[in-house]
Design an enzyme around this catalytic site. Structure first.
Site, mmCIF file in Angstrom:
data_model
loop_
_atom_site.group_PDB
_atom_site.id
_atom_site.type_symbol
_atom_site.label_atom_id
_atom_site.label_comp_id
_atom_site.label_asym_id
_atom_site.label_seq_id
_atom_site.Cartn_x
_atom_site.Cartn_y
_atom_site.Cartn_z
ATOM 1 C CB SER A 121 -0.956 -0.028 1.195
ATOM 2 O OG SER A 121 -1.847 1.064 1.160
ATOM 3 C CG HIS B 217 -4.113 -0.868 -0.824
ATOM 4 N ND1 HIS B 217 -3.949 -0.746 0.530
ATOM 5 C CD2 HIS B 217 -4.620 -2.103 -1.031
ATOM 6 C CE1 HIS B 217 -4.344 -1.866 1.128
ATOM 7 N NE2 HIS B 217 -4.756 -2.705 0.195
ATOM 8 C CG ASP C 246 -5.740 -5.475 2.408
ATOM 9 O OD1 ASP C 246 -6.382 -6.510 2.676
ATOM 10 O OD2 ASP C 246 -5.535 -5.088 1.246
#
Length: 335
Positions: free
Chosen positions: A158, A185, A278
C-alpha cells in the site's frame, strides 16, 4: 476529520477549503505553503489526512511526503492541478508513502459544482481505511487446481509500495523462475501507468493483470481495477467486486486467501509497506498452509502498518529489510 492543506496557490487552497466546508465532519487544521512547513506542521499538529500538492517552494510534494513518513507518519493524498500531466511525480509520491491522488477542485463562478466530489470521495475512502477493517471472508470451498507450472510470488503493498515493488523487481534476474502477482492499493486510473513505470525498473516484464491471465515465470502482473483480484479454481486470474464493504481496493487479503484456496504449486507471500492491516490475515493463512511468508521490516517501511499487523499475528516466517527480500526470493526459488 482534521485536514492539513499543503499548497502555495491561494486559489487552490480556497477551492479545497470550500470543498471541505461541504462536510460538517471535516475541518481544516492548518495550511502550509511549502514542503518544509508541511513537515513541521505534521510534527506539531498531526492531521487525519494531508492534501499534498506536488510543485512547491523549498522542496516538492514528493520530498515532503518522504519526510512526513519518516518524522510524523500520517495519510497523504496528493491533490494537484492535473494528475494526468503529473503522472510520474504522482508515482514517485506514492513510492514515498502517499496513498492516492486526485485533481484539485476548481472555483468556477464562485461555485465548486461537481469538482469537489472526487476530492471528498478520496477523503472518505481514506477515512474508511483508518477505521477497523472488515475481516476478509474465509476461503470458499472449491476444487483446488493442479500444480502450477511455476512457483508463485504473491505480493501485497500500500503506502510506499510502488518504490518497494520497484526495489524488489529491480533486483530480480531476467530468468527468475517464478510468476509474480502484485496487489497494490492504487486507483484504477493509475494502474496502467504504474505497471509501465515498474516495467522500466526491471528486466522482467511488468503489465496489468487482465481477467483470464495465468501467472507465468518471468512476468509480473499488477492488479489493475478497483475490484479485487483473485485466483480462480482453474488457476487463472479474475476480478470481483465482493466483498464490497472492505475499504481496501484491491484487497491483498482477498488475493492471498484465493491463493491459499486454489493454488497447489509452490508459493511465497510477501507483505510490504502500507497503512492499515490489509494482507496480514491472508499472509497468516498462507503460512498456515505451509507457504513461505515474508514481511518487510519496520526500518525499511515508508509506513509500518500492514507488515506490523502481520508480525503481530506471527504471519511472517521471515521479517526482512527491503533490500534483502529479492535475494531471499531468488534463493528460495532456486531450491
Amino acid at each position: 476529520m482534521n485536514i492539513g492543506i499543503v499548497n502555495d496557490s491561494p486559489l487552490a487552497v480556497e477551492a479545497m477549503r470550500r470543498a471541505i466546508a461541504l462536510r460538517a465532519e471535516h475541518r481544516v487544521l492548518w495550511v502550509a505553503t511549502d514542503g518544509a512547513q508541511a513537515v513541521d506542521f505534521c510534527v506539531a499538529q498531526p492531521p487525519g489526512v494531508v492534501l499534498m500538492d506536488l510543485i512547491m517552494p523549498k522542496f516538492d510534494g514528493v520530498e515532503a511526503t518522504r519526510r512526513i513518513m519518516a518524522q510524523a507518519p500520517c495519510p497523504v493524498l496528493v491533490v494537484t492541478s492535473s494528475v494526468g500531466a503529473n503522472a510520474w511525480r504522482v508515482y514517485e509520491a506514492m513510492a514515498a508513502g502517499a496513498l492516492d491522488a486526485v485533481d484539485t477542485p476548481t472555483l468556477a463562478d464562485n461555485r465548486l459544482g461537481d469538482s469537489s466530489q472526487p476530492l471528498l470521495a478520496k477523503i472518505d475512502q481514506i477515512g474508511r481505511l483508518l477505521e477497523k477493517p472488515a475481516v476478509a471472508p474465509a476461503p470458499r470451498p472449491g476444487v483446488i487446481v493442479a500444480r502450477g507450472a511455476a512457483p508463485l510470488i504473491a505480493i501485497g503493498a500500500s503506502a510506499g509500495g510502488p518504490g518497494a515493488l520497484a526495489a524488489i523487481l529491480g533486483q530480480l534476474p531476467a530468468d527468475f523462475g517464478a510468476a509474480i502477482v502484485m496487489v497494490q492499493h492504487v486507483d484504477k486510473a493509475f494502474a496502467e501507468g504504474m505497471a509501465q513505470w515498474l516495467d522500466g525498473q526491471t528486466e522482467l516484464t511488468v503489465r496489468v493483470a487482465v481477467s483470464g491471465d495465468t501467472p507465468k515465470a518471468g512476468e509480473a502482473l499488477l492488479a489493475a481495477t478497483n475490484d479485487h483480484l483473485y485466483m480462480t479454481r482453474s488457476g487463472s486470474l479474475d476480478y470481483t467486486p465482493e466483498p464490497a464493504a472492505t475499504p481496501y481496493r484491491p484487497s491483498v487479503d482477498v488475493f492471498f486467501h484465493s491463493v491459499v484456496e486454489y493454488w497447489r504449486g509452490d508459493a511465497i507471500g510477501v507483505l510490504l509497506t502500507g497503512m492499515g492491516r490489509d494482507g496480514a490475515i491472508g499472509l497468516k493463512a498462507m503460512r498456515a498452509k505451509g507457504y513461505r511468508t515474508i514481511a518487510q521490516d519496520q526500518a525499511s517501511c515508508a509506513v509500518y502498518g500492514m507488515p506490523k499487523a502481520a508480525a503481530a499475528l506471527d504471519a511472517a516466517s521471515r521479517i526482512l529489510p527491503l533490500g534483502s527480500i529479492a535475494a531471499e526470493l531468488v534463493a528460495n526459488i532456486k531450491r
